[in-house]
Every structure is written in C-alpha cells, then in structure tokens.
Write an enzyme that holds these catalytic residues in place. Structure first.
Site, PDB file in Angstrom:
ATOM      1  N   ASP A  31       0.841  -1.195   0.000  1.00 51.15           N
ATOM      2  CA  ASP A  31       0.000   0.000   0.000  1.00 51.15           C
ATOM      3  C   ASP A  31       0.879   1.250   0.000  1.00 51.15           C
ATOM      4  OD1 ASP A  31      -3.228   0.489   0.965  1.00 51.15           O
ATOM      5  OD2 ASP A  31      -1.843   2.188   1.102  1.00 51.15           O
ATOM      6  N   ASN A  87     -12.992  -3.226   2.796  1.00 48.77           N
ATOM      7  CA  ASN A  87     -13.954  -2.134   2.921  1.00 48.77           C
ATOM      8  C   ASN A  87     -14.932  -2.243   1.749  1.00 48.77           C
ATOM      9  OD1 ASN A  87     -12.634  -0.985   5.190  1.00 48.77           O
ATOM     10  ND2 ASN A  87     -11.147   0.009   3.837  1.00 48.77           N
ATOM     11  N   GLY A  93     -15.468   3.120   3.817  1.00 51.94           N
ATOM     12  CA  GLY A  93     -14.117   3.625   3.582  1.00 51.94           C
ATOM     13  C   GLY A  93     -13.481   3.167   2.286  1.00 51.94           C
ATOM     14  N   GLN A  94     -14.246   2.481   1.417  1.00 48.93           N
ATOM     15  CA  GLN A  94     -13.669   2.048   0.139  1.00 48.93           C
ATOM     16  C   GLN A  94     -13.443   3.255  -0.758  1.00 48.93           C
ATOM     17  OE1 GLN A  94     -15.947  -0.893  -2.039  1.00 48.93           O
ATOM     18  NE2 GLN A  94     -14.383  -1.076  -3.634  1.00 48.93           N
ATOM     19  N   HIS A 100     -10.359  -5.446  -2.947  1.00 52.17           N
ATOM     20  CA  HIS A 100      -9.003  -5.649  -2.422  1.00 52.17           C
ATOM     21  C   HIS A 100      -9.064  -6.070  -0.969  1.00 52.17           C
ATOM     22  CE1 HIS A 100     -10.103  -1.372  -2.365  1.00 52.17           C
ATOM     23  NE2 HIS A 100      -9.473  -1.263  -1.210  1.00 52.17           N
ATOM     24  N   HIS A 102      -6.991  -5.930   2.383  1.00 53.71           N
ATOM     25  CA  HIS A 102      -5.857  -5.314   3.064  1.00 53.71           C
ATOM     26  C   HIS A 102      -5.263  -6.375   3.991  1.00 53.71           C
ATOM     27  CE1 HIS A 102      -6.942  -0.940   2.357  1.00 53.71           C
ATOM     28  NE2 HIS A 102      -8.141  -1.467   2.203  1.00 53.71           N
TER      29      HIS A 102
END
Ligand code: AMP
Length: 114
Positions: A31, A87, A93-94, A100, A102
C-alpha cells in the site's frame, strides 16, 4: 465518489507498484499509504468493484486470495498476528472500486476498528 479503478493500471503495469506476489488470478502490492509496518493489498485480476458483487462463480477466487494472504503473512514476517480488511462501498471507507484485501501486520491492533 470513489476514484477511477487505478488498480487496473497497476495490474496492467501502466503505473508502478511494489509488487509482493503475482499469479494468473491475482496481484499483491504494498500500500502506498501504509497503516501498519506491513500493509499489502491483494487484488483479483478479474474486475470486481465491490465485495457485494462477488457471486458463486468467484468462490474459489476468493479462497485463493485468502491463501495468498496466508503465504504473504508468512513471507513478510507477520504470521504471529495479522488483520485482513475488506472495505465494502464508500460508507465503509472504500476509495478504489476494485475488490481488495488489506493485509495488515507488524504492530498491535486495536478493536473496534475506526
Ligand atoms: P480502500 O480505502 O479500502 O479502498 O483502500 C484503497 C487503498 O489503496 C488505500 O489504502 C490506499 O492507500 C491504497 N492506494 C491508493 N493508491 C495506491 C497506489 N498507487 N499504490 C498502492 N496503493 C494505493
């Protein structure tokens, strides 16, 4: 509004990323704004915009993403404790419209998450 699908550009290698793992089905990369000492994103190459777009056809793909997460947790030295987060949609919070996982580790985690 969610941004463009810039993860497709990472899959297509038109923008750079620090790649941790790649195979026919998925890509994992670090990230750009890490929230933990280890923060990797694991994404399918198939375009699935949100978690709730997953269908029965994606069951083995989703399992594969999780097995890659386990492999990376071991390789990156966080197998003693890590957190996986997805998310789903902007309220959660996307920010990038491409599914994806995390993978976060390398520090103590708190609960509840923000
Ligand atoms: P989410 O907020 O769950 O949609 O997660 C999107 C993640 O993508 C955030 O943690 C961002 O820091 C990360 N991100 C955005 N752009 C890039 C990029 N170019 N390379 C790597 N990670 C990125």
């Amino acid at each position: 509004m969610m941004a463009d699908n810039l993860f497709l550009k990472i899959i297509n290698k038109t923008i750079p990323a620090k790649i941790a793992y790649e195979d026919d089905l998925c890509l994992a990369f670090h990230d750009i704004n890490p929230q933990a000492p280890t923060h990797v994103l694991i994404i399918p190459k198939k375009v699935i915009r949100t978690h709730d777009e997953l269908t029965a056809e994606d069951q083995s793909l989703l399992g594969h993403l999780h097995l890659v997460a386990i492999k990376l947790a071991k390789e990156l030295g966080v197998a003693s404790g890590y957190r996986l987060v997805i998310n789903c949609r902007e309220q959660a919070g996307q920010t990038v419209p491409h599914l994806h996982l995390h993978l976060l580790g390398g520090r103590d985690m708190t609960w509840p998450p923000g």
